[in-house]
Design an enzyme around this catalytic site. Structure first.
Site, PDB file in Angstrom:
ATOM      1  NE  ARG A 111      -3.894   0.566   1.887  1.00 40.17           N
ATOM      2  CZ  ARG A 111      -5.116   0.645   2.407  1.00 40.17           C
ATOM      3  NH1 ARG A 111      -5.344   1.385   3.482  1.00 40.17           N
ATOM      4  NH2 ARG A 111      -6.120  -0.017   1.863  1.00 40.17           N
ATOM      5  CG  HIS A 138      -8.418   0.067  -2.924  1.00 38.77           C
ATOM      6  ND1 HIS A 138      -7.661  -1.037  -2.575  1.00 38.77           N
ATOM      7  CD2 HIS A 138      -9.079   0.434  -1.803  1.00 38.77           C
ATOM      8  CE1 HIS A 138      -7.854  -1.303  -1.291  1.00 38.77           C
ATOM      9  NE2 HIS A 138      -8.698  -0.432  -0.805  1.00 38.77           N
ATOM     10  CD  GLN A 141     -12.925  -2.160  -0.704  1.00 37.76           C
ATOM     11  OE1 GLN A 141     -12.107  -2.075   0.197  1.00 37.76           O
ATOM     12  NE2 GLN A 141     -14.103  -2.775  -0.549  1.00 37.76           N
ATOM     13  CG  ASP A 227     -13.509   6.223  -1.223  1.00 37.21           C
ATOM     14  OD1 ASP A 227     -13.495   6.039   0.015  1.00 37.21           O
ATOM     15  OD2 ASP A 227     -12.484   6.133  -1.936  1.00 37.21           O
ATOM     16  CB  CYS A 267     -13.935   0.945  -0.100  1.00 40.24           C
ATOM     17  SG  CYS A 267     -13.353   2.641   0.071  1.00 40.24           S
ATOM     18  NE  ARG A 295     -10.024  -5.506   0.408  1.00 46.32           N
ATOM     19  CZ  ARG A 295      -9.300  -4.468   0.888  1.00 46.32           C
ATOM     20  NH1 ARG A 295      -9.925  -3.434   1.416  1.00 46.32           N
ATOM     21  NH2 ARG A 295      -7.986  -4.440   0.801  1.00 46.32           N
TER      22      ARG A 295
HETATM   23  N1  NVA Z   1      -9.968   6.497  -1.502  1.00 46.20           N
HETATM   24  C1  NVA Z   1      -9.604   6.131  -0.157  1.00 46.20           C
HETATM   25  C2  NVA Z   1      -9.847   4.668   0.058  1.00 46.20           C
HETATM   26  C3  NVA Z   1      -9.530   4.176   1.447  1.00 46.20           C
HETATM   27  C4  NVA Z   1      -9.700   2.691   1.586  1.00 46.20           C
HETATM   28  C5  NVA Z   1      -8.147   6.493   0.088  1.00 46.20           C
HETATM   29  O1  NVA Z   1      -7.324   6.298  -0.810  1.00 46.20           O
HETATM   30  O2  NVA Z   1      -7.832   6.977   1.181  1.00 46.20           O
HETATM   31  N1   CP Z   2     -11.207  -0.322   2.373  1.00 49.52           N
HETATM   32  C1   CP Z   2      -9.940  -0.350   2.830  1.00 49.52           C
HETATM   33  O1   CP Z   2      -8.986  -0.557   2.072  1.00 49.52           O
HETATM   34  O2   CP Z   2      -9.825  -0.192   4.169  1.00 49.52           O
HETATM   35  P1   CP Z   2      -8.466   0.045   4.989  1.00 49.52           P
HETATM   36  O3   CP Z   2      -7.945   1.409   4.607  1.00 49.52           O
HETATM   37  O4   CP Z   2      -8.908  -0.022   6.428  1.00 49.52           O
HETATM   38  O5   CP Z   2      -7.493  -1.023   4.637  1.00 49.52           O
END
Ligand code: NVA
Ligand code: CP
Length: 313
Positions: A111, A138, A141, A227, A267, A295
């Site tokens: 990540r 992502h 997800q 989101d 998500c 997930r």
């Molecule tokens: N769009 C959000 C998703 C978090 C799971 C982010 O990137 O922070």
């Molecule tokens: N939806 C998602 O990726 O959640 P986290 O940021 O908690 O991993």
């Protein structure tokens, strides 16, 4: 010469377009089987003795727990690294990190910020690399979201997904998925936050339509999804985003416009009263808890697939 020198090129999952529709069908079928066995407390350990390295440069709850628990359930083990507690935060070149880490483990989940970073890591990795979220995508997800849709409503082919909110990593990945799996996306974002077809890596604009009014995007949709207004890494823009996104809150009127059979997904983490009303996310059309749980199951199927290829159900 080490054992890895004789391996075929690793199978990465860096964006949704890395897999074909047939491969997704296989992963979904395996996820269903893996979920069934998990619910029955049946052992399913095809990855015994394999190790997953998880690299987090941004915060996480779901991604961390689902990959870590999932790998142990598959019989393997995990190593957890963050920027702060590894040399990644002290400017060791990404290419060097990839060469070293991938000689010691069988699989890597990352990540991070820019997609170019995960691509650079993958280019120097001997083992499969999975995208656990970047600024642009992502894919894990969306894998879970589509699996959840299929569980509730059957095939997503020919269906319509309404995206209300930021043209972000989730939106980009929905758009890629629509081209591969043959569904439509109705996108409504505030001006200045539109999806960028080249960033999303789309072949054409055939699978999506843009709507100024989020209510119109939701009309007749089979799934409404949104989101956070401010994704990780964009915190400095928070105030400007709060003002720009005020009308992009999924409310009960939007769900009524979608219709009684429409599902709602997010998500998570969610901000009730911002991108979604509490009545919607906690309401009867919401499947967010199934979505979060899935997930675990889809990523177990994904790890199995990239390491072992297609197994018979
Ligand atoms: N769009 C959000 C998703 C978090 C799971 C982010 O990137 O922070
Ligand atoms: N939806 C998602 O990726 O959640 P986290 O940021 O908690 O991993």
């Amino acid at each position: 010469m080490s054992p890895a020198d004789t391996l075929p090129p690793p199978r990465h999952f860096l964006q949704f377009s890395d897999f074909t529709a047939d491969e997704f069908a296989h992963v979904f079928a395996r996820a269903a089987l893996i979920k069934k066995r998990f619910k029955a407390y049946e052992k399913h350990q095809p990855l015994a003795d394999r190790t997953l390295a998880m690299i987090f440069e941004k915060a996480s709850t779901r991604t961390r727990v689902s990959f870590e628990a999932g790998m142990y359930q598959l019989g393997g083990s995990v190593v957890h690294l963050t920027t702060g507690d590894s040399q990644l935060g002290r400017a060791e070149p990404i290419e060097d990190s990839a060469k070293v880490i991938s000689r010691m483990v069988d699989l890597v989940m990352i990540r991070t910020f820019e997609q170019t970073k995960i691509e650079a890591f993958a280019a120097h990795s001997r083992v499969p690399v999975i995208n656990g979220l970047t600024n642009e995508f992502h894919p894990c997800q969306i894998l879970a979201d589509i699996f959840t849709f299929i569980e509730h409503r059957g095939s997503i082919q020919g269906k319509t997904v309404a995206w209300v909110g930021d043209g972000n990593n989730m939106a980009n990945t929905w758009l890629q998925a629509s081209e591969i799996l043959g569904f439509k996306v109705h996108v409504s974002t505030p001006s200045g936050y539109e999806v960028d077809q080249s960033v999303a890596g789309l072949r054409s604009n055939d699978s999506y339509r843009v709507f100024k009014d989020p209510m119109e995007a939701c009309r007749g949709a089979d799934l409404v999804t949104t989101d956070v207004w401010t994704s990780m890494g964009y915190e400095a823009e928070d105030q400007a985003r709060r003002e720009a996104f005020a009308e992009w809150c999924v409310d009960e009127d939007m769900m009524r416009a979608a219709g009684p059979d429409a599902l709602f997904m997010h998500c998570l983490p969610a901000h009730r009263g911002e991108e979604v009303q509490a009545e919607v996310i906690d309401g009867p059309q919401s499947v967010v808890w199934d979505e979060a749980e899935n997930r675990l199951h889809v990523q177990k199927a994904l790890m199995e697939f990239v390491l072992l290829g297609q197994l018979d159900n």
